[in-house]
Write a protein that holds these residues in place. Structure first.
Motif, PDB file in Angstrom:
ATOM      1  N   TRP A   1       0.815  -1.212   0.000  1.00 11.01           N
ATOM      2  CA  TRP A   1       0.000   0.000   0.000  1.00 11.01           C
ATOM      3  C   TRP A   1       0.853   1.269   0.000  1.00 11.01           C
ATOM      4  O   TRP A   1       0.748   2.099  -0.901  1.00 11.01           O
ATOM      5  CB  TRP A   1      -0.905   0.023   1.236  1.00 11.01           C
ATOM      6  N   LEU A   2       1.723   1.395   0.979  1.00 12.53           N
ATOM      7  CA  LEU A   2       2.562   2.590   1.068  1.00 12.53           C
ATOM      8  C   LEU A   2       3.639   2.568  -0.009  1.00 12.53           C
ATOM      9  O   LEU A   2       4.012   1.513  -0.511  1.00 12.53           O
ATOM     10  CB  LEU A   2       3.189   2.688   2.459  1.00 12.53           C
ATOM     11  N   SER A   3       4.121   3.752  -0.331  1.00 12.33           N
ATOM     12  CA  SER A   3       5.044   3.867  -1.460  1.00 12.33           C
ATOM     13  C   SER A   3       6.254   4.702  -1.069  1.00 12.33           C
ATOM     14  O   SER A   3       6.260   5.917  -1.259  1.00 12.33           O
ATOM     15  CB  SER A   3       4.311   4.516  -2.646  1.00 12.33           C
TER      16      SER A   3
ATOM     17  N   GLY B 244      14.995   3.519  -3.082  1.00 13.36           N
ATOM     18  CA  GLY B 244      16.158   3.416  -2.212  1.00 13.36           C
ATOM     19  C   GLY B 244      15.857   3.632  -0.748  1.00 13.36           C
ATOM     20  O   GLY B 244      16.789   3.644   0.069  1.00 13.36           O
ATOM     21  N   HIS B 245      14.573   3.807  -0.393  1.00 15.54           N
ATOM     22  CA  HIS B 245      14.210   4.056   1.000  1.00 15.54           C
ATOM     23  C   HIS B 245      13.241   2.991   1.510  1.00 15.54           C
ATOM     24  O   HIS B 245      12.637   2.241   0.735  1.00 15.54           O
ATOM     25  CB  HIS B 245      13.597   5.437   1.156  1.00 15.54           C
TER      26      HIS B 245
ATOM     27  N   PHE C 165       6.278  12.886   2.651  1.00 12.21           N
ATOM     28  CA  PHE C 165       7.317  13.878   2.891  1.00 12.21           C
ATOM     29  C   PHE C 165       8.688  13.230   2.684  1.00 12.21           C
ATOM     30  O   PHE C 165       8.830  12.011   2.819  1.00 12.21           O
ATOM     31  CB  PHE C 165       7.182  14.462   4.283  1.00 12.21           C
ATOM     32  N   PRO C 166       9.683  14.044   2.361  1.00 12.31           N
ATOM     33  CA  PRO C 166      11.011  13.486   2.101  1.00 12.31           C
ATOM     34  C   PRO C 166      11.518  12.619   3.256  1.00 12.31           C
ATOM     35  O   PRO C 166      11.156  12.822   4.424  1.00 12.31           O
ATOM     36  CB  PRO C 166      11.887  14.734   1.920  1.00 12.31           C
ATOM     37  N   ALA C 167      12.367  11.651   2.910  1.00 12.39           N
ATOM     38  CA  ALA C 167      12.895  10.719   3.906  1.00 12.39           C
ATOM     39  C   ALA C 167      13.663  11.466   4.993  1.00 12.39           C
ATOM     40  O   ALA C 167      14.294  12.501   4.751  1.00 12.39           O
ATOM     41  CB  ALA C 167      13.801   9.698   3.218  1.00 12.39           C
ATOM     42  N   ASP C 168      13.545  10.906   6.205  1.00 17.08           N
ATOM     43  CA  ASP C 168      14.311  11.434   7.346  1.00 17.08           C
ATOM     44  C   ASP C 168      14.038  12.919   7.580  1.00 17.08           C
ATOM     45  O   ASP C 168      14.956  13.734   7.730  1.00 17.08           O
ATOM     46  CB  ASP C 168      15.813  11.187   7.148  1.00 17.08           C
TER      47      ASP C 168
END
Length: 248
Positions: free
Chosen positions: A191-193, A197-198, A217-220
């Motif tokens: 489900w989630l996307s 690379g994350h 939102f962007p990673a980290d």
């Protein structure tokens, strides 16, 4: 002119010589009949057709008025897309509806994810031990929701626990205003996307009140970037203000 009638005095003046009046108003009757016969009425069928057309037009107008707020808000974010300089979060395409997955709440109750529809969701995923990357995400989720002021009641803070690890007891007091559900990670992966690379746990996700995953939102995400995420959330809430209300 319909209904116009010659006066008796004028009738006496113009009556041909030698013509007698047989009864009062007899002279006027031929002229009166001619004038009154000019008026005509529309056929009943044409009148009914006109009324039907008018009724359909009113129904269409009412439908457009009711649908306009929803259409306008979704055009804002799904068709007229925010430019990169204006939107910090990334739109998820195609949009993905809440899956028919069962989770377990902190109190042990079974909760289907589809029951979360009806609110904006600010969502994160992490294991129950909540490592060093998880705790800042939970903190930012809480702070972003609180920063919405009176609009915060339209946003739910959701933490999906993706394993069977015991939740750190020190976190429990801070989670009183959160929706915490333990859901298998395998179901969430479909489900989630996450970005290329994350991992699932690297992002905060936004789900709209109709149950569509629509932004990440962007990673980290870090504290210094929280203001950018807040602007995106405020914009979403403003765009949906005419049709979205607090509560389910």
């Amino acid at each position: 002119m319909s209904g116009f009638k010659l006066s008796n005095d004028f009738a006496e003046e113009v009556r041909p010589e030698g013509q007698a009046q047989t009864h009062r108003g007899a002279w006027e009757s031929p002229l009166s009949m001619v004038v009154h016969s000019v008026a005509s009425t529309q056929p009943a069928q044409a009148l009914e057709a006109k009324q039907r057309r008018r009724g359909r037009s009113w129904m269409l107008l009412v439908w457009l008025i009711c649908a306009a707020p929803v259409v306008a808000s979704y055009l804002t974010f799904y068709i007229i897309r925010p430019q990169a300089t204006r939107s910090y979060g990334e739109l998820v395409e195609p949009q993905r509806p809440l899956p028919d997955l069962s989770g377990v709440a902190l109190g042990g109750q079974d909760v289907n994810l589809t029951s979360l529809k009806g609110q904006w969701l600010l969502l994160s995923v992490a294991g129950g031990d909540c490592n060093a990357a998880c705790q800042p995400h939970l903190y930012l989720q809480r702070q972003l929701r609180e920063s919405m002021g009176k609009e915060k009641e339209r946003v739910d803070w959701v933490w999906l626990v993706s394993d069977q690890a015991k939740i750190t007891p020190a976190l429990l007091p801070a989670l009183r205003s959160a929706v915490v559900l333990r859901v298998p990670e395998t179901g969430l992966q479909s489900w989630l996307s996450p970005a290329s690379g994350h991992q699932l746990a690297d992002h905060l996700y936004v789900v709209d009140p109709l149950g569509h995953l629509m932004m990440r939102f962007p990673a980290d995400l870090e504290v210094q970037d929280a203001a950018k995420a807040k602007r995106d959330l405020e914009r979403l809430l403003r765009a949906s203000a005419s049709w979205d209300r607090p509560g389910r």
